[in-house]
Write a protein that holds these residues in place. Structure first.
Motif, PDB file in Angstrom:
ATOM      1  N   ARG A 211      -5.365 -10.385  -1.481  1.00  5.43           N
ATOM      2  CA  ARG A 211      -3.927 -10.420  -1.190  1.00  5.43           C
ATOM      3  C   ARG A 211      -3.417  -8.996  -0.967  1.00  5.43           C
ATOM      4  O   ARG A 211      -3.937  -8.046  -1.526  1.00  5.43           O
ATOM      5  CB  ARG A 211      -3.156 -11.075  -2.340  1.00  5.43           C
ATOM      6  N   PHE A 212      -2.366  -8.889  -0.166  1.00  7.35           N
ATOM      7  CA  PHE A 212      -1.770  -7.584   0.074  1.00  7.35           C
ATOM      8  C   PHE A 212      -1.131  -7.060  -1.203  1.00  7.35           C
ATOM      9  O   PHE A 212      -0.436  -7.803  -1.903  1.00  7.35           O
ATOM     10  CB  PHE A 212      -0.720  -7.677   1.185  1.00  7.35           C
ATOM     11  N   VAL A 213      -1.375  -5.789  -1.507  1.00  3.44           N
ATOM     12  CA  VAL A 213      -0.800  -5.200  -2.705  1.00  3.44           C
ATOM     13  C   VAL A 213       0.698  -4.997  -2.473  1.00  3.44           C
ATOM     14  O   VAL A 213       1.133  -4.713  -1.352  1.00  3.44           O
ATOM     15  CB  VAL A 213      -1.477  -3.863  -3.059  1.00  3.44           C
ATOM     16  N   PRO A 214       1.518  -5.130  -3.524  1.00  2.00           N
ATOM     17  CA  PRO A 214       2.969  -5.023  -3.331  1.00  2.00           C
ATOM     18  C   PRO A 214       3.462  -3.602  -3.078  1.00  2.00           C
ATOM     19  O   PRO A 214       4.511  -3.407  -2.473  1.00  2.00           O
ATOM     20  CB  PRO A 214       3.538  -5.581  -4.646  1.00  2.00           C
ATOM     21  N   GLU A 215       2.713  -2.619  -3.542  1.00  2.00           N
ATOM     22  CA  GLU A 215       3.148  -1.231  -3.383  1.00  2.00           C
ATOM     23  C   GLU A 215       2.160  -0.493  -2.496  1.00  2.00           C
ATOM     24  O   GLU A 215       0.948  -0.600  -2.667  1.00  2.00           O
ATOM     25  CB  GLU A 215       3.264  -0.537  -4.743  1.00  2.00           C
ATOM     26  N   VAL A 216       2.687   0.263  -1.545  1.00  2.00           N
ATOM     27  CA  VAL A 216       1.851   1.021  -0.614  1.00  2.00           C
ATOM     28  C   VAL A 216       2.191   2.500  -0.765  1.00  2.00           C
ATOM     29  O   VAL A 216       3.262   2.857  -1.277  1.00  2.00           O
ATOM     30  CB  VAL A 216       2.084   0.557   0.830  1.00  2.00           C
ATOM     31  N   PRO A 217       1.306   3.389  -0.325  1.00  2.00           N
ATOM     32  CA  PRO A 217       1.616   4.825  -0.382  1.00  2.00           C
ATOM     33  C   PRO A 217       2.871   5.153   0.414  1.00  2.00           C
ATOM     34  O   PRO A 217       3.211   4.469   1.381  1.00  2.00           O
ATOM     35  CB  PRO A 217       0.372   5.473   0.241  1.00  2.00           C
ATOM     36  N   GLU A 218       3.555   6.190  -0.011  1.00  2.01           N
ATOM     37  CA  GLU A 218       4.762   6.621   0.690  1.00  2.01           C
ATOM     38  C   GLU A 218       4.430   7.718   1.692  1.00  2.01           C
ATOM     39  O   GLU A 218       3.640   8.613   1.411  1.00  2.01           O
ATOM     40  CB  GLU A 218       5.806   7.126  -0.325  1.00  2.01           C
ATOM     41  N   PHE A 219       5.036   7.612   2.852  1.00  2.66           N
ATOM     42  CA  PHE A 219       4.820   8.591   3.902  1.00  2.66           C
ATOM     43  C   PHE A 219       6.173   9.013   4.472  1.00  2.66           C
ATOM     44  O   PHE A 219       7.124   8.238   4.452  1.00  2.66           O
ATOM     45  CB  PHE A 219       3.954   8.011   5.029  1.00  2.66           C
ATOM     46  N   SER A 220       6.224  10.217   4.983  1.00  2.41           N
ATOM     47  CA  SER A 220       7.459  10.695   5.607  1.00  2.41           C
ATOM     48  C   SER A 220       7.245  10.815   7.105  1.00  2.41           C
ATOM     49  O   SER A 220       6.137  11.077   7.577  1.00  2.41           O
ATOM     50  CB  SER A 220       7.855  12.057   5.032  1.00  2.41           C
ATOM     51  N   GLY A 221       8.326  10.626   7.847  1.00  2.00           N
ATOM     52  CA  GLY A 221       8.255  10.751   9.291  1.00  2.00           C
ATOM     53  C   GLY A 221       7.559   9.581   9.946  1.00  2.00           C
ATOM     54  O   GLY A 221       7.395   8.505   9.370  1.00  2.00           O
ATOM     55  N   ALA A 222       7.134   9.797  11.181  1.00  6.74           N
ATOM     56  CA  ALA A 222       6.471   8.748  11.959  1.00  6.74           C
ATOM     57  C   ALA A 222       5.080   8.478  11.395  1.00  6.74           C
ATOM     58  O   ALA A 222       4.343   9.405  11.047  1.00  6.74           O
ATOM     59  CB  ALA A 222       6.375   9.168  13.418  1.00  6.74           C
ATOM     60  N   VAL A 223       4.726   7.203  11.310  1.00  2.00           N
ATOM     61  CA  VAL A 223       3.438   6.799  10.751  1.00  2.00           C
ATOM     62  C   VAL A 223       2.678   5.995  11.796  1.00  2.00           C
ATOM     63  O   VAL A 223       3.243   5.123  12.464  1.00  2.00           O
ATOM     64  CB  VAL A 223       3.619   5.951   9.474  1.00  2.00           C
ATOM     65  N   GLY A 224       1.391   6.278  11.930  1.00  2.00           N
ATOM     66  CA  GLY A 224       0.530   5.529  12.829  1.00  2.00           C
ATOM     67  C   GLY A 224      -0.759   5.160  12.132  1.00  2.00           C
ATOM     68  O   GLY A 224      -1.126   5.759  11.112  1.00  2.00           O
ATOM     69  N   ALA A 225      -1.458   4.165  12.662  1.00  2.00           N
ATOM     70  CA  ALA A 225      -2.710   3.712  12.060  1.00  2.00           C
ATOM     71  C   ALA A 225      -3.742   3.447  13.144  1.00  2.00           C
ATOM     72  O   ALA A 225      -3.415   2.963  14.225  1.00  2.00           O
ATOM     73  CB  ALA A 225      -2.491   2.462  11.220  1.00  2.00           C
ATOM     74  N   TYR A 226      -4.994   3.757  12.823  1.00  2.00           N
ATOM     75  CA  TYR A 226      -6.101   3.442  13.718  1.00  2.00           C
ATOM     76  C   TYR A 226      -7.324   3.111  12.883  1.00  2.00           C
ATOM     77  O   TYR A 226      -7.349   3.307  11.662  1.00  2.00           O
ATOM     78  CB  TYR A 226      -6.387   4.601  14.677  1.00  2.00           C
ATOM     79  N   CYS A 227      -8.360   2.596  13.544  1.00  2.87           N
ATOM     80  CA  CYS A 227      -9.612   2.268  12.860  1.00  2.87           C
ATOM     81  C   CYS A 227     -10.723   2.488  13.867  1.00  2.87           C
ATOM     82  O   CYS A 227     -10.692   3.450  14.619  1.00  2.87           O
ATOM     83  CB  CYS A 227      -9.584   0.846  12.321  1.00  2.87           C
ATOM     84  N   GLY A 228     -11.701   1.585  13.909  1.00  4.24           N
ATOM     85  CA  GLY A 228     -12.742   1.715  14.911  1.00  4.24           C
ATOM     86  C   GLY A 228     -12.294   1.252  16.280  1.00  4.24           C
ATOM     87  O   GLY A 228     -12.522   1.916  17.285  1.00  4.24           O
ATOM     88  N   SER A 229     -11.617   0.093  16.311  1.00  6.40           N
ATOM     89  CA  SER A 229     -11.204  -0.456  17.608  1.00  6.40           C
ATOM     90  C   SER A 229      -9.866  -1.168  17.566  1.00  6.40           C
ATOM     91  O   SER A 229      -9.580  -1.995  18.428  1.00  6.40           O
ATOM     92  CB  SER A 229     -12.280  -1.425  18.118  1.00  6.40           C
ATOM     93  N   GLY A 230      -9.044  -0.880  16.558  1.00  5.70           N
ATOM     94  CA  GLY A 230      -7.696  -1.444  16.511  1.00  5.70           C
ATOM     95  C   GLY A 230      -7.572  -2.744  15.761  1.00  5.70           C
ATOM     96  O   GLY A 230      -6.489  -3.331  15.731  1.00  5.70           O
ATOM     97  N   VAL A 231      -8.650  -3.231  15.121  1.00  6.12           N
ATOM     98  CA  VAL A 231      -8.591  -4.503  14.404  1.00  6.12           C
ATOM     99  C   VAL A 231      -8.158  -4.306  12.960  1.00  6.12           C
ATOM    100  O   VAL A 231      -7.093  -4.779  12.553  1.00  6.12           O
ATOM    101  CB  VAL A 231      -9.942  -5.246  14.479  1.00  6.12           C
ATOM    102  N   THR A 232      -8.962  -3.599  12.158  1.00  8.19           N
ATOM    103  CA  THR A 232      -8.593  -3.445  10.741  1.00  8.19           C
ATOM    104  C   THR A 232      -7.371  -2.541  10.570  1.00  8.19           C
ATOM    105  O   THR A 232      -6.700  -2.619   9.535  1.00  8.19           O
ATOM    106  CB  THR A 232      -9.764  -2.918   9.903  1.00  8.19           C
ATOM    107  N   ALA A 233      -7.064  -1.709  11.563  1.00 11.20           N
ATOM    108  CA  ALA A 233      -5.820  -0.941  11.482  1.00 11.20           C
ATOM    109  C   ALA A 233      -4.609  -1.862  11.466  1.00 11.20           C
ATOM    110  O   ALA A 233      -3.560  -1.514  10.916  1.00 11.20           O
ATOM    111  CB  ALA A 233      -5.721   0.033  12.654  1.00 11.20           C
ATOM    112  N   SER A 234      -4.754  -3.060  12.060  1.00 10.29           N
ATOM    113  CA  SER A 234      -3.664  -4.030  12.023  1.00 10.29           C
ATOM    114  C   SER A 234      -3.368  -4.473  10.595  1.00 10.29           C
ATOM    115  O   SER A 234      -2.231  -4.837  10.283  1.00 10.29           O
ATOM    116  CB  SER A 234      -4.012  -5.259  12.879  1.00 10.29           C
ATOM    117  N   VAL A 235      -4.389  -4.451   9.733  1.00 10.95           N
ATOM    118  CA  VAL A 235      -4.176  -4.786   8.324  1.00 10.95           C
ATOM    119  C   VAL A 235      -3.260  -3.742   7.686  1.00 10.95           C
ATOM    120  O   VAL A 235      -2.339  -4.075   6.926  1.00 10.95           O
ATOM    121  CB  VAL A 235      -5.514  -4.861   7.570  1.00 10.95           C
TER     122      VAL A 235
END
Length: 268
Positions: A211-235
């Motif tokens: 299950r998704f954890v209720p608390e995530v790390p805090e980041f400032s400004g624009a945030v982006g995500a990537y992985c190997g090919s864009g699949v697990t980054a969607s998580v």
């Protein structure tokens, strides 16, 4: 977005079915080692669920230069979604059985195309306590009309390779630590990560039950995500969205970035 706009529990889904409320359920089983989940689907799936192929229907492998899992066009997605029985105004629940990768990809692709009311089954198939049915489901044709044909500029934010490498973006790498460091690279020809990226493995945003954890790390400004090919980054994008944080996806991810020898690579 809010938690309830991104995620649905197995208990909530079961109640929808008990109440007879309309809902379209999509089974998006996919794993790196087993990308075709149809056999597992046919062995047992949530009643009424239609199988969705991440490789064939949530990706367009005829597109070159955009990584191992290029995004499908909205036109092709619309045709596929109608085969799945997706209807206007009817909520969609997507699920998988491996680290929320398949369901997060489906959630991101459909939402980016402008489809509303798409939610991920939190915890995936293992949380389902109701009956399973075997075989395949052929749904009555849907009537969905997608709003965006180009998902790279659709309803959800994305990053180009140039934007992903920009210093003003807090870039999160969703791969396992050993791949981020460049210790191993079992898939792509170059090991390492995009310079300046931070390693936030997609599995670190899930608890022991998936299950998704209720608390995530805090980041400032624009945030982006990537992985190997864009699949697990969607998580990662989905986990942040459920916590009220908007994050852009770099769809091509490392497979696109590393395909150009002129792009810098960082290790360690």
């Amino acid at each position: 977005m809010t938690h309830d706009q991104v995620l649905i529990s197995a208990t909530e889904l079961e109640q929808l079915l008990i109440d007879g409320d309309p809902v379209t359920i999509l089974d998006v089983r996919w794993q790196l080692a087993a990308p075709d989940g149809r056999a597992a689907y046919e062995e047992g799936h949530i009643p009424g669920a239609v199988y969705v192929s991440l490789e064939d229907e949530l990706s367009d492998h005829t597109v070159s230069g955009r990584g191992r899992h290029p995004l499908p066009s909205g036109r092709d997605l619309e045709a596929a979604a109608r085969r799945w029985g997706v209807r206007r105004g009817v909520p969609v629940v997507v699920y998988d059985d491996w680290n929320r990768a398949g369901s997060a990809r489906a959630w991101w692709v459909l939402t980016a195309a402008g489809v509303e009311g798409v939610r991920i089954l939190d915890g995936g198939l293992p949380t389902w306590r109701g009956p399973l049915e075997s075989g395949s489901v052929t749904a009555p044709p849907g009537d969905l009309t997608v709003k965006h044909d180009d998902l790279y500029t659709g309803a959800l934010p994305t990053l180009t390779a140039e934007q992903a490498g920009a210093p003003e973006v807090t870039l999160l790498d969703a791969r396992a630590p050993e791949r981020f460091r460049g210790d191993v690279e079992p898939i792509d020809p170059v090991a390492g990560h995009i310079p300046g990226a931070r390693n936030v493995p997609s599995t670190s945003l899930l608890d022991d039950g998936g299950r998704f954890v209720p608390e995530v790390p805090e980041f400032s400004g624009a945030v982006g995500a990537y992985c190997g090919s864009g699949v697990t980054a969607s998580v990662v994008v989905a986990a942040l969205a459920a916590a009220g944080v908007d994050a852009a996806l770099y769809p091509g991810s490392w497979s696109e970035w590393s395909s150009q020898s002129t792009r810098p690579v960082e290790r360690g």
